[in-house]
Design an enzyme around this catalytic site. Structure first.
Site, PDB file in Angstrom:
ATOM      1  N   ASP A 143       0.786  -1.244   0.000  1.00 52.56           N
ATOM      2  CA  ASP A 143       0.000   0.000   0.000  1.00 52.56           C
ATOM      3  C   ASP A 143       0.821   1.300   0.000  1.00 52.56           C
ATOM      4  O   ASP A 143       0.465   2.258   0.706  1.00 52.56           O
ATOM      5  CB  ASP A 143      -0.972   0.021   1.193  1.00 52.56           C
ATOM      6  CG  ASP A 143      -1.955  -1.138   1.169  1.00 52.56           C
ATOM      7  OD1 ASP A 143      -1.939  -1.926   0.213  1.00 52.56           O
ATOM      8  OD2 ASP A 143      -2.749  -1.253   2.134  1.00 52.56           O
ATOM      9  N   LYS A 153      -6.653  -4.791  -3.121  1.00 50.45           N
ATOM     10  CA  LYS A 153      -7.247  -5.460  -1.955  1.00 50.45           C
ATOM     11  C   LYS A 153      -8.266  -4.564  -1.261  1.00 50.45           C
ATOM     12  O   LYS A 153      -7.974  -3.414  -0.948  1.00 50.45           O
ATOM     13  CB  LYS A 153      -6.146  -5.890  -0.983  1.00 50.45           C
ATOM     14  CG  LYS A 153      -5.344  -4.756  -0.350  1.00 50.45           C
ATOM     15  CD  LYS A 153      -4.266  -5.353   0.520  1.00 50.45           C
ATOM     16  CE  LYS A 153      -3.550  -4.376   1.408  1.00 50.45           C
ATOM     17  NZ  LYS A 153      -4.333  -3.479   2.220  1.00 50.45           N
ATOM     18  N   CYS A 180      -2.074  -2.721   7.760  1.00 50.84           N
ATOM     19  CA  CYS A 180      -2.064  -3.625   6.598  1.00 50.84           C
ATOM     20  C   CYS A 180      -0.841  -4.530   6.529  1.00 50.84           C
ATOM     21  O   CYS A 180      -0.933  -5.668   6.060  1.00 50.84           O
ATOM     22  CB  CYS A 180      -2.237  -2.818   5.319  1.00 50.84           C
ATOM     23  SG  CYS A 180      -3.894  -2.093   5.223  1.00 50.84           S
TER      24      CYS A 180
HETATM   25  C1  C5J Z   1      -3.059   0.467   5.586  1.00 53.26           C
HETATM   26  C2  C5J Z   1      -4.795   1.663   6.737  1.00 53.26           C
HETATM   27  N1  C5J Z   1      -2.548   0.287   4.384  1.00 53.26           N
HETATM   28  N2  C5J Z   1      -4.029   1.966   7.766  1.00 53.26           N
HETATM   29  N3  C5J Z   1      -4.302   1.002   5.655  1.00 53.26           N
HETATM   30  O1  C5J Z   1      -2.430   0.189   6.590  1.00 53.26           O
HETATM   31  O2  C5J Z   1      -5.957   1.989   6.716  1.00 53.26           O
END
Ligand code: C5J
Length: 222
Positions: free
Chosen positions: A24, A129, A162
């Protein structure tokens, strides 16, 4: 088996069964006006790790090892966005709303894109995702089986959401997992420290941690 100097003890791996998963590293988590900022977070912490993530990605590419990228995002019709996720908290803009970088966390929108510096190369796997974990409702498990992967190195954001969720999913599926300490970040330094500590606690109960240099040195010596 080759080894990476790691905590709580050396991480054994075979280069031919090792893949990097970059979680991400999207504009929505790193730039003002994105999802991360809408929740009141200081996104500069994410920007700061970009050169280290880039170094790790380039090291895997140079060694001919697979690099997999993930993106947290939803379908434009929001059919994969549960109300429990959309309505959570008090962000200034919610997932699916139009923000300064297009619709927040929606596939294909400018803000959802991976940062230019870390852009996937043609042919690299990109997993879209809808959840925090990259195995939920995606083809990641099948992709890893096809690659013959057994050991996974993780980078990206955020460490305790994540990255850690995906590591836990992977650990339960039998993969050996290592997170690159300096190629992951949280909006909350204390959460990052706690996540890394709990991952490697109790004899690597979820996995291992090492620096990017230790990972690349292990690969170079393999
Ligand atoms: C991720 C989030 N990528 N913190 N998303 O950690 O919402």
């Amino acid at each position: 088996m080759a080894e990476i100097a790691a905590q709580p003890f050396a991480f054994a791996f075979r280069p031919e069964t090792t893949a990097l998963i970059v979680i991400d590293m999207q504009r929505d988590f790193a730039e003002p006006g994105g999802f991360g900022a809408s929740l009141g977070n200081d996104v500069s912490r994410v920007v700061a790790i970009v050169p280290t993530v880039k170094k790790l990605i380039e090291g895997f590419r140079a060694a001919g090892l697979p690099v997999i990228h993930t993106m947290e995002c939803h379908r434009p019709d929001l059919s994969d966005l549960p109300p429990a996720k959309r309505d959570r908290g008090k962000p200034t803009i919610r997932i699916g709303d139009v923000g300064p970088m297009g619709r927040v966390l929606i596939a294909g929108e400018p803000g959802t894109a991976i940062l230019d510096e870390l852009a996937p190369l043609p042919g690299e796997i990109v997993i879209e995702k809808p959840g925090k974990g990259a195995f939920y409702a995606t083809g990641l498990g099948d992709d890893l089986k096809r690659l013959g992967a057994r050991q996974l190195v993780f980078a990206g954001v955020t460490t305790e959401v994540c990255v850690q969720t995906t590591m836990r999913e992977a650990n339960d599926r039998g993969y050996e997992c290592l997170v690159a300490e300096d190629a992951t970040e949280s909006y909350f330094p204390e959460f990052k420290a706690a996540a890394l500590a709990m991952i490697r606690a109790q004899g690597a109960i979820i996995g291992w941690t090492a620096t990017t240099d230790q990972v690349l040195e292990g690969i170079a010596n393999a």
